[in-house]
Design an enzyme around this catalytic site. Structure first.
Site, PDB file in Angstrom:
ATOM      1  N   SER A 125       0.805  -1.068  -0.096  1.00  0.00           N
ATOM      2  CA  SER A 125      -0.013   0.327  -0.153  1.00  0.00           C
ATOM      3  C   SER A 125       0.781   1.417   0.034  1.00  0.00           C
ATOM      4  O   SER A 125       1.756   1.310   0.742  1.00  0.00           O
ATOM      5  CB  SER A 125      -0.832  -0.022   1.200  1.00  0.00           C
ATOM      6  OG  SER A 125      -1.545   1.130   1.340  1.00  0.00           O
ATOM      7  N   GLU A 127       0.125   3.096   1.844  1.00  0.00           N
ATOM      8  CA  GLU A 127       0.203   3.857   2.965  1.00  0.00           C
ATOM      9  C   GLU A 127       1.666   3.696   3.590  1.00  0.00           C
ATOM     10  O   GLU A 127       1.773   4.668   4.602  1.00  0.00           O
ATOM     11  CB  GLU A 127      -0.637   3.402   3.529  1.00  0.00           C
ATOM     12  CG  GLU A 127      -2.133   4.324   3.499  1.00  0.00           C
ATOM     13  CD  GLU A 127      -2.661   5.050   3.982  1.00  0.00           C
ATOM     14  OE1 GLU A 127      -2.475   6.073   5.151  1.00  0.00           O
ATOM     15  OE2 GLU A 127      -3.949   6.263   3.436  1.00  0.00           O
ATOM     16  N   TYR A 148      -2.631   0.296  10.881  1.00  0.00           N
ATOM     17  CA  TYR A 148      -2.379   0.045   9.188  1.00  0.00           C
ATOM     18  C   TYR A 148      -1.319   0.193   8.310  1.00  0.00           C
ATOM     19  O   TYR A 148      -0.391  -1.057   8.010  1.00  0.00           O
ATOM     20  CB  TYR A 148      -3.743   0.216   8.451  1.00  0.00           C
ATOM     21  CG  TYR A 148      -3.481  -0.057   6.946  1.00  0.00           C
ATOM     22  CD1 TYR A 148      -4.175  -1.562   6.948  1.00  0.00           C
ATOM     23  CD2 TYR A 148      -2.715   0.488   6.130  1.00  0.00           C
ATOM     24  CE1 TYR A 148      -3.706  -2.204   5.785  1.00  0.00           C
ATOM     25  CE2 TYR A 148      -3.280   0.158   5.073  1.00  0.00           C
ATOM     26  CZ  TYR A 148      -3.553  -0.888   4.175  1.00  0.00           C
ATOM     27  OH  TYR A 148      -3.926  -0.941   3.026  1.00  0.00           O
TER      28      TYR A 148
HETATM   29  P1  NAP Z   1     -11.357  -5.270   1.307  1.00  0.00           P
HETATM   30  O1  NAP Z   1     -12.148  -5.382   0.600  1.00  0.00           O
HETATM   31  O2  NAP Z   1     -11.174  -4.435   3.017  1.00  0.00           O
HETATM   32  O3  NAP Z   1     -11.364  -6.539   1.703  1.00  0.00           O
HETATM   33  C1  NAP Z   1     -10.665  -7.109   2.834  1.00  0.00           C
HETATM   34  C2  NAP Z   1     -10.381  -9.027   2.835  1.00  0.00           C
HETATM   35  O4  NAP Z   1      -9.665  -9.399   3.208  1.00  0.00           O
HETATM   36  C3  NAP Z   1     -11.505 -10.005   2.564  1.00  0.00           C
HETATM   37  O5  NAP Z   1     -12.331 -10.989   1.895  1.00  0.00           O
HETATM   38  C4  NAP Z   1     -11.915 -10.175   4.136  1.00  0.00           C
HETATM   39  O6  NAP Z   1     -12.612 -11.140   4.669  1.00  0.00           O
HETATM   40  C5  NAP Z   1     -10.288  -9.956   4.501  1.00  0.00           C
HETATM   41  N1  NAP Z   1      -9.902 -10.138   4.921  1.00  0.00           N
HETATM   42  C6  NAP Z   1      -9.706  -9.114   6.907  1.00  0.00           C
HETATM   43  N2  NAP Z   1      -9.763  -9.649   7.799  1.00  0.00           N
HETATM   44  C7  NAP Z   1      -9.134 -10.645   7.938  1.00  0.00           C
HETATM   45  C8  NAP Z   1      -9.188 -11.812   8.499  1.00  0.00           C
HETATM   46  N3  NAP Z   1      -8.991 -11.751   9.858  1.00  0.00           N
HETATM   47  N4  NAP Z   1      -9.052 -13.282   8.069  1.00  0.00           N
HETATM   48  C9  NAP Z   1      -9.139 -13.652   7.358  1.00  0.00           C
HETATM   49  N5  NAP Z   1      -9.622 -12.613   5.885  1.00  0.00           N
HETATM   50  C10 NAP Z   1      -9.285 -11.464   6.430  1.00  0.00           C
HETATM   51  O7  NAP Z   1      -9.656  -4.780   0.951  1.00  0.00           O
HETATM   52  P2  NAP Z   1      -9.604  -4.396  -0.432  1.00  0.00           P
HETATM   53  O8  NAP Z   1     -10.333  -3.444  -0.642  1.00  0.00           O
HETATM   54  O9  NAP Z   1     -10.374  -5.592  -1.841  1.00  0.00           O
HETATM   55  O10 NAP Z   1      -8.060  -4.341  -0.811  1.00  0.00           O
HETATM   56  C11 NAP Z   1      -7.012  -5.668  -0.519  1.00  0.00           C
HETATM   57  C12 NAP Z   1      -5.655  -5.433  -0.065  1.00  0.00           C
HETATM   58  O11 NAP Z   1      -5.052  -4.326  -1.099  1.00  0.00           O
HETATM   59  C13 NAP Z   1      -6.025  -4.969   1.007  1.00  0.00           C
HETATM   60  O12 NAP Z   1      -4.651  -6.220   1.870  1.00  0.00           O
HETATM   61  C14 NAP Z   1      -5.649  -3.882   1.536  1.00  0.00           C
HETATM   62  O13 NAP Z   1      -5.662  -3.422   2.493  1.00  0.00           O
HETATM   63  C15 NAP Z   1      -5.031  -3.291  -0.181  1.00  0.00           C
HETATM   64  N6  NAP Z   1      -4.904  -2.107  -0.477  1.00  0.00           N
HETATM   65  C16 NAP Z   1      -6.290  -2.430  -0.863  1.00  0.00           C
HETATM   66  C17 NAP Z   1      -6.002  -0.946  -1.096  1.00  0.00           C
HETATM   67  C18 NAP Z   1      -7.476   0.135  -2.457  1.00  0.00           C
HETATM   68  O14 NAP Z   1      -7.850   1.392  -1.354  1.00  0.00           O
HETATM   69  N7  NAP Z   1      -8.745  -0.835  -1.567  1.00  0.00           N
HETATM   70  C19 NAP Z   1      -5.066  -0.219  -1.464  1.00  0.00           C
HETATM   71  C20 NAP Z   1      -4.016  -0.467  -1.193  1.00  0.00           C
HETATM   72  C21 NAP Z   1      -3.898  -1.886  -1.138  1.00  0.00           C
HETATM   73  P3  NAP Z   1     -13.623 -11.184   4.394  1.00  0.00           P
HETATM   74  O15 NAP Z   1     -15.037 -10.849   3.517  1.00  0.00           O
HETATM   75  O16 NAP Z   1     -14.649 -12.132   5.793  1.00  0.00           O
HETATM   76  O17 NAP Z   1     -14.592  -9.311   6.275  1.00  0.00           O
END
Ligand code: NAP
Length: 317
Positions: A125, A127, A148
Site C-alpha cells: 500500500s 500508506e 495499518y
Molecule cells: P477489502 O475489501 O477490505 O477486503 C479485505 C479482504 O480480507 C476480505 O476478503 C476480508 O474477508 C479479508 N480479511 C480481512 N481480515 C481478515 C482476517 N482476519 N482473516 C481472513 N481474512 C480477512 O480490501 P480491498 O480493498 O479488496 O483490498 C485488498 C488488499 O489490498 C488489502 O490487503 C488492502 O489492505 C490492500 N490495499 C487496498 C487498497 C484500496 O484502496 N482498496 C489500497 C492499497 C492496498 P471478509 O470478507 O471475511 O471480511
C-alpha cells in the site's frame, strides 16, 4: 489451465481479480475465513460465485496454510486478505498488525518449506510511505503513520526478503487508493456517495466527515487488479507503484458528488471526532515504471470514475 489462489477473495479487489483471472481461463481458488459465514456480496454482484472454489483456511495458522498449498498447488497466490482500514487500525492495532503480518509470513514460509515454484503477490500500500518525498516511486523512504501502514510496511519487507534471501518469486504491488461499487461502506468515497444519495431521499440530514483538506491519489479498482496479474507474468519478481499519478482533495470530491446530485454543500459538516491521530496530508505516485515494464495503461480522471460510481450506486442501491 493455471490455478490462482486468492486470499481476501470476498473483498473488493478479490472479487474483481477473480473475475479477471476467470476470464483469462484460470481455475480460481478463494480463501475464506469460514465456510459457514461467507461474505459473497461481491462475488454474487459480479456473477462469479459459482465459478470459483471457496476454501476455508486460517491464514495465521502455518499448518493450515501448508495443507492448503499442498492440496491445491497453485501457480500463483494473490495475497489480498487484510484488515484494510486505516481508521479501524487505530482502534484495533494489535489485531491489524497480527493478521496483516503473520498471514504474509505464513504464506511465504509455506512456499519456502514446501519448496514449490508458486509465485506470490503481496497487496502492499502507498500508506507505507507516509509523509515522504513526492511523487512516490518504488524506492522512496518507508515512513508509516498508522498501525495499518506499519503492518503493510512489515509485510512489504517480508515479501522482499523472501525474494532476496530464498529466491521466491514474490512481488509487491504498491497500490494507491482505488474504488468501485464493491468498496465497503466504511471507506470514504463509498460513505460520501451513499450518504449523499440518502440526503437526497430524506433518509439522512447531513454528511459528517473528518479532515477533508487532505489529498489522495484515487483510481478505479477493476483497472488496478490488471496490474497485479501483469506483475505475476514478468520474468523476474519486482515491486511496482500502481496509481493515477494525481492527487485530489477530499473536499473537492465531496463537492463534486454533491453538485452531481444537486445537494447543498451546507450539509457537509466537518467533525473533529473523525480526525485521525496521525494523517498523511498529501500523497500521489509515479506510475511510469508500471506503464513501461508491465505495459499497464491508466488515464482515468477520478471525477469521471466518481460519476460512474454514483450511477452504479443509484442503480443498485
Ligand atoms: P477489502 O475489501 O477490505 O477486503 C479485505 C479482504 O480480507 C476480505 O476478503 C476480508 O474477508 C479479508 N480479511 C480481512 N481480515 C481478515 C482476517 N482476519 N482473516 C481472513 N481474512 C480477512 O480490501 P480491498 O480493498 O479488496 O483490498 C485488498 C488488499 O489490498 C488489502 O490487503 C488492502 O489492505 C490492500 N490495499 C487496498 C487498497 C484500496 O484502496 N482498496 C489500497 C492499497 C492496498 P471478509 O470478507 O471475511 O471480511
Amino acid at each position: 489451465m493455471k490455478t490462482a489462489l486468492i486470499t481476501g477473495i470476498t473483498g473488493q479487489d478479490g472479487a474483481y481479480l477473480a473475475q479477471f483471472l476467470l476470464n483469462k481461463g484460470y481455475e480460481v481458488i478463494g480463501i475464506v475465513r469460514s465456510e459457514n459465514s461467507i461474505n459473497a456480496k461481491g462475488l454474487k454482484y459480479l456473477k462469479i460465485l459459482e465459478r470459483v472454489q471457496l476454501v476455508e483456511c486460517e491464514l495465521t495458522d502455518l499448518s493450515q496454510v501448508i495443507t492448503t498449498l499442498k492440496a491445491y498447488e497453485p501457480n500463483e497466490i494473490y495475497n489480498l486478505a487484510a484488515q484494510s482500514s486505516v481508521s479501524l487500525s487505530f482502534n484495533q492495532p494489535i489485531g491489524t498488525i497480527q493478521f496483516n503480518v503473520l498471514s504474509v509470513l505464513n504464506l511465504l514460509e509455506a512456499i519456502r518449506i514446501l519448496d514449490i515454484s508458486t509465485k506470490f503477490y503481496q497487496a502492499s500500500s502507498s500508506e507505507i510511505f507516509g509523509q515522504s518525498q513526492l511523487p512516490i516511486t518504488e524506492d522512496r523512504v518507508i515512513n508509516p503513520l498508522s498501525p495499518y501502514s506499519i503492518s503493510k510496511a512489515s509485510a512489504h519487507w517480508i515479501t522482499r526478503n523472501y525474494r532476496e534471501a530464498y529466491g521466491v518469486f514474490s512481488c509487491s504491488g504498491i497500490l494507491f487508493n482505488h474504488e468501485s461499487y464493491l468498496r465497503s461502506s466504511n471507506f470514504f468515497i463509498k460513505k460520501v456517495i451513499r450518504t449523499a444519495i440518502a440526503i437526497r431521499t430524506g433518509e439522512e440530514q447531513e454528511l459528517r466527515v473528518g479532515n477533508i483538506d487532505i489529498k489522495r491519489d484515487f483510481g478505479w479498482a477493476p483497472k488496478y487488479v490488471e496490474a497485479m496479474y501483469l506483475m505475476m507474468q514478468q520474468e523476474k519478481p519486482d515491486d511496482f507503484v500502481i496509481c493515477s499519478g494525481v492527487s485530489v482533495s477530499l473536499r473537492s470530491l465531496i463537492e463534486y458528488v454533491f453538485e452531481y446530485l444537486n445537494i447543498s454543500k451546507d450539509l457537509i459538516v466537518v467533525d473533529p471526532k473523525f480526525y485521525r491521530p496521525t494523517e498523511i496530508t498529501n500523497i500521489y505516485g509515479d506510475n511510469s515504471k508500471a506503464k513501461k515494464q508491465l505495459g499497464w495503461d491508466y488515464d482515468l480522471s477520478f471525477y469521471k470514475v466518481l460519476e460512474k460510481l454514483i450511477e452504479e450506486e443509484l442503480e443498485n442501491g
